[in-house]
Every structure is written in C-alpha cells, then in structure tokens.
Write a protein that holds these residues in place. Structure first.
Motif, short mmCIF file in Angstrom:
data_model
loop_
_atom_site.label_atom_id
_atom_site.label_comp_id
_atom_site.label_asym_id
_atom_site.label_seq_id
_atom_site.Cartn_x
_atom_site.Cartn_y
_atom_site.Cartn_z
N TRP A 107 10.62 -22.04 8.29
CA TRP A 107 9.74 -22.22 7.12
C TRP A 107 10.24 -21.42 5.92
O TRP A 107 10.26 -21.92 4.79
CB TRP A 107 8.32 -21.79 7.47
CG TRP A 107 7.68 -22.59 8.55
CD1 TRP A 107 7.97 -23.88 8.90
CD2 TRP A 107 6.65 -22.16 9.44
NE1 TRP A 107 7.18 -24.28 9.95
CE2 TRP A 107 6.35 -23.24 10.32
CE3 TRP A 107 5.94 -20.97 9.61
CZ2 TRP A 107 5.40 -23.16 11.31
CZ3 TRP A 107 4.97 -20.89 10.61
CH2 TRP A 107 4.71 -21.97 11.44
N ALA A 108 10.64 -20.19 6.16
CA ALA A 108 11.12 -19.33 5.08
C ALA A 108 12.39 -19.90 4.45
O ALA A 108 12.55 -19.89 3.22
CB ALA A 108 11.36 -17.91 5.59
N THR A 109 13.30 -20.41 5.28
CA THR A 109 14.54 -20.99 4.76
C THR A 109 14.23 -22.21 3.88
O THR A 109 14.80 -22.36 2.79
CB THR A 109 15.45 -21.42 5.93
OG1 THR A 109 15.78 -20.27 6.72
CG2 THR A 109 16.73 -22.05 5.40
N TYR A 110 13.33 -23.05 4.33
CA TYR A 110 12.94 -24.24 3.58
C TYR A 110 12.40 -23.85 2.20
O TYR A 110 12.82 -24.40 1.17
CB TYR A 110 11.87 -24.99 4.37
CG TYR A 110 11.29 -26.21 3.71
CD1 TYR A 110 11.79 -27.48 4.00
CD2 TYR A 110 10.23 -26.11 2.82
CE1 TYR A 110 11.25 -28.61 3.41
CE2 TYR A 110 9.68 -27.23 2.22
CZ TYR A 110 10.19 -28.49 2.51
OH TYR A 110 9.65 -29.60 1.92
N LEU A 111 11.48 -22.90 2.17
CA LEU A 111 10.86 -22.51 0.90
C LEU A 111 11.83 -21.76 -0.01
O LEU A 111 11.81 -21.93 -1.23
CB LEU A 111 9.62 -21.65 1.17
CG LEU A 111 8.46 -22.36 1.90
CD1 LEU A 111 7.30 -21.40 2.10
CD2 LEU A 111 7.99 -23.59 1.12
N ARG A 112 12.70 -20.93 0.57
CA ARG A 112 13.63 -20.16 -0.25
C ARG A 112 14.71 -21.02 -0.88
O ARG A 112 15.33 -20.62 -1.86
CB ARG A 112 14.27 -19.06 0.61
CG ARG A 112 13.32 -17.91 0.89
CD ARG A 112 13.82 -16.97 1.97
NE ARG A 112 12.89 -15.87 2.19
CZ ARG A 112 12.88 -15.09 3.26
NH1 ARG A 112 13.77 -15.30 4.24
NH2 ARG A 112 12.01 -14.12 3.38
N CYS A 113 14.95 -22.20 -0.32
CA CYS A 113 15.90 -23.12 -0.94
C CYS A 113 15.40 -23.62 -2.30
O CYS A 113 16.15 -24.22 -3.06
CB CYS A 113 16.18 -24.31 -0.02
SG CYS A 113 17.27 -23.92 1.36
#
Length: 454
Positions: free
Chosen positions: A386-392
């Motif tokens: 989830w964090a990777t998705y949002l940080r993109c």
C-alpha cells in the motif's frame, strides 16, 4: 513442460525484472540455508551475535540517506515518461531531459558529502558500542572487520542513487541482474573466507566485494555510457530541491527513520541486555524472515517505475489492475515461503540436527517468538504494498503512522526488553503491529479515493 512453466510464470506475474530480482532472492534463500551450517561450523554463538549486530548498526545509514534514494526512482520515472532511450542516448522533451541531468548532478554532489559523514559517524558509533558491550568477550576480533565494513558501506551509499537512477529509467532488470550476481559471488567468498578462518573479517570483505561487482558490471555495460551522456547534457531547466523534492523528502525521511526504530533496534538492544548469543538467534531468525519479505516484495518494487509512469499519465485503471494482480501474487509467494520455513524449523527441532557438534536449531529463536514475528511479516507485506502504491504519487501519506509506529516500538523495545528480555521485545512489537494495521487500511483507501477523484 515448457508450456506449463510458461503458464505458471504468467500466473505468478514473473517478468524479466522479477525473474532476476526473485532469482537473486532464491539464491539468497539457498545461501541463508547454507549459511546456517557454515556459521555453526566456523562461528561461535557469540561471533554470530556480532555478525548480525554489525548489520543493525550499519542501518543507521537511514539517518544520512533520508529517503532520497527511493524518491529518485520515482522522480526519474516521472521525467522519463516524456523521453525515449535508444542505444544509450536519451531523446525527447529537452526540458524533461535537462531536469533529469540536473537531478544526476545533484545526486553526485549530495551523496559525496553524506558518504563521508556516514563513514566517520558509523566508525565512531560502532567502536563506542562494541567497546562498551563486548568487554566479556575479549576473544572476538572485531576492530579491523568493523573498519572494513564502514569503508564498504560508505562506498555502497555513494553508489545507491545510481541504482535508483537506472531503475527509474526503466532498467530494473539490469539492476536485478547485478543483485543476482552479487547474491552468488559474495556468499561464495564469505563461505571461503570462513573456511580459511577469516571469521568476522568476511563481513567487511564481502561489503567491499559487493561495491566492486556493481562498478565492474555498470562500467562494462551500456549503463555507464547512458549515465555519462546524461551527465554531459546541457542544463537549461532545473528541479528545485526546496520546492519539489524537500516537501516530499522530509516526510519520507521521517518514515524511514521510524523504520530504523521499528526493524533495527532488536539486535543491539538484545546484544546489550541478553548478550550476543540471543542477539545472534534473533539475527538469524530475522535474516530468514527478512529474506522472505524481500523476495515477496520483489513483485511490487520492480513495478515502481511502471506505476509511476501510469500515475504521470493518469491511467488509474491500468494502475489498479497491475497493483491488484501484483498484491495477490506476492501474498501467495509470502505464505508459501513462510510455510516452508516453519517446516524447516520443525525438522531441525525434531531431529536435533548438528553440524560439527553444534545443534542447528539452537541458532534460531524458539517457535513462539518466531510465530509472532511471522505474523508481523504478513501484515508488513500488505502495508509495504500500500505504501509503495501511494508513494508512487510523489506523496507520503504514511508520515504520522510511521512516527507513531516508530515511537511505540522504540518505547516497547527498550522498556519491555529491559523488563522481560526477548519475549518482551517480540510480544510488544507484535501487539503494536496488530494495532497499527487497521490505520494502514484506512490510509490506503482514503488517499486512493482522494487522489484519483473516485
């Protein structure tokens, strides 16, 4: 048979990038199994504690890197979505090309300075810590190994932004290939060094060898020419660090620093309170679990450039399709590997398998703390995805969650660790991760709706 293998790899989402990345993880997993026997044969339980505590202290690199390495990949991918690369030459929009070149110049200057500061700080912190808490083990030679580790780690930090740059340009497979060869060559040299009685010296030697492998591979490939051509590009437009990068970076930096207190405090605290033997057991167990995590997350980390480009193009339908499929695949891999790990531990305990007189099962934590840590691994895979998705999206919505997680884990580790030792540390960490998980779900769903106008 070829058709069946193709079908399986397609369902698991194994592309070229993942093949090398996960291939490196497979090698790492096999190496970890082999290292169990090698460590048992050529390192004492005390030296094993030093071995893994070295890594936990080196992780203070986070305080110098401040999340910039991860950001670079995303920024490069956003600029690259307007450019074309053929035969080592970058063409396309001159403004975006100039901004990309400026970012490369900025990284070289920035990382040159912090690599030097990191070396000095790491050297001092390590000598102070081990001098204070290793007085009962004068037989362990750790001084020169630590110096070698500091030198290798500083050089590796300087190389870090180039990795991110190359991945951001879409050459994830090439970086994964380097990692693959590192996972083969470095363990082989480590085992050889242990066999030749180099003991803890092998840690520093392997770190230096790692940076050498990276340099040789990049220098002999087209990647070197690509970076040189970009370096020579005339800069007409710049990326404003204070306006574009810093507002995002400081949030990432705090999240990453919080991550240090969440993941890296266990070994040093146990080394100081329960001694190097228990710290070594924690290190060996976490090494296995972190290998499982890293292998599973290969599915999502290799998608960062692709997801960043889809976000830049506002193609959210394709983005969500890729993300949902990837999460299912990585969870399947994670559960399968955790199951295999527990079967392996059960086998070690039932057979009391020994190597050169040392019972292998004694080098790991017992089943209860290992089970609790495994549950946190599963929760962490969800949160990392989830964090990777949002940080993109070049935003950091996980800031306050990370701060709270870091503060609570730090207090729990020091407080419960002092009172109850190993079980206090693991039990406290397990409870905190279970409490923080619903907050992570809320962040992901809320921000996704807000940023995509759903």
């Amino acid at each position: 048979m070829k058709g069946k293998l193709l079908t399986i790899t397609t369902k698991l989402g194994i592309d070229k990038s993942i093949a090398y990345s996960s291939g490196a993880r497979v090698v790492q997993a096999l190496v970890s199994v082999g290292s169990i026997f090698i460590f048992s044969a050529f390192l004492t339980g005390v030296e094993q504690g030093f071995y893994f505590t070295f890594g936990s202290i080196v992780a203070i690199q986070i305080f110098f890197e401040l999340g910039l390495t991860n950001i670079i990949t995303q920024y490069v991918a956003h600029e690259d979505s307007f450019l074309y690369i053929t035969c080592g030459q970058i063409s396309g929009n001159e403004g975006h090309k100039s901004r990309l070149a400026y970012l490369l110049h900025f990284c070289v200057k920035w990382y040159s300075m912090i690599a030097i500061l990191f070396f000095i700080s790491l050297l001092v912190v390590g000598f102070v810590f081990f001098t204070k808490y290793s007085k009962g083990h004068p037989e362990v030679s750790w001084h020169i190994p630590w110096l070698l580790i500091c030198a290798g780690s500083a050089i590796k930090l300087f190389q870090a932004p180039f990795n991110s740059f190359i991945e951001g340009l879409g050459y994830v497979a090439e970086m994964s290939r380097i990692s693959f060869w590192q996972q083969i060559i470095i363990p082989a040299s480590t085992w050889l060094g242990l066999f030749l009685s180099f003991r803890l010296y092998v840690v520093g030697i392997s770190t230096l060898l790692s940076v050498l492998i990276w340099f040789v591979y990049v220098k002999r490939s087209f990647l070197w020419a690509l970076l040189v051509n970009l370096w020579k590009t005339k800069i007409t437009e710049r990326i404003s660090y204070m306006k574009e990068i810093f507002p995002y970076q400081w949030k990432i930096a705090i999240s990453w620093i919080s991550g240090y207190f969440i993941f890296q405090l266990f070994n040093p605290v146990l080394f100081a309170t329960d001694g190097p033997v228990v710290a070594g057991q924690m290190g060996m167990t976490l090494n296995a679990l972190n290998s499982i995590t890293g292998f599973s997350l290969s599915w999502i980390t290799t998608k960062i450039p692709s997801m960043s480009k889809l976000i830049a193009q506002k193609d959210y339908v394709s983005l969500d399709s890729m993300f949902n499929r990837t999460v299912k695949q990585m969870l399947l891999v994670c559960f399968a590997l955790l199951g295999a790990f527990f079967v392996f531990l059960l086998f070690l305990n039932l057979t009391s398998l020994a190597f050169r007189g040392n019972i292998i099962a004694h080098r790991f934590l017992s089943f209860l703390p290992t089970t609790l840590l495994s549950v946190t691994i599963i929760l962490g895979v969800f949160v990392s995805a989830w964090a990777t998705y949002l940080r993109c999206h070049k935003k950091e919505p996980w800031l306050f969650n990370s701060i709270c997680n870091g503060v609570l884990t730090t207090l729990s580790t020091f407080g419960l660790g002092k009172l109850y030792g190993l079980y206090g540390i693991v039990g406290g960490y397990f409870a905190i991760q279970c409490l923080m998980f619903p907050w992570g779900i809320w962040i992901f769903k809320t921000k996704k709706k807000e940023w995509h106008g759903e």
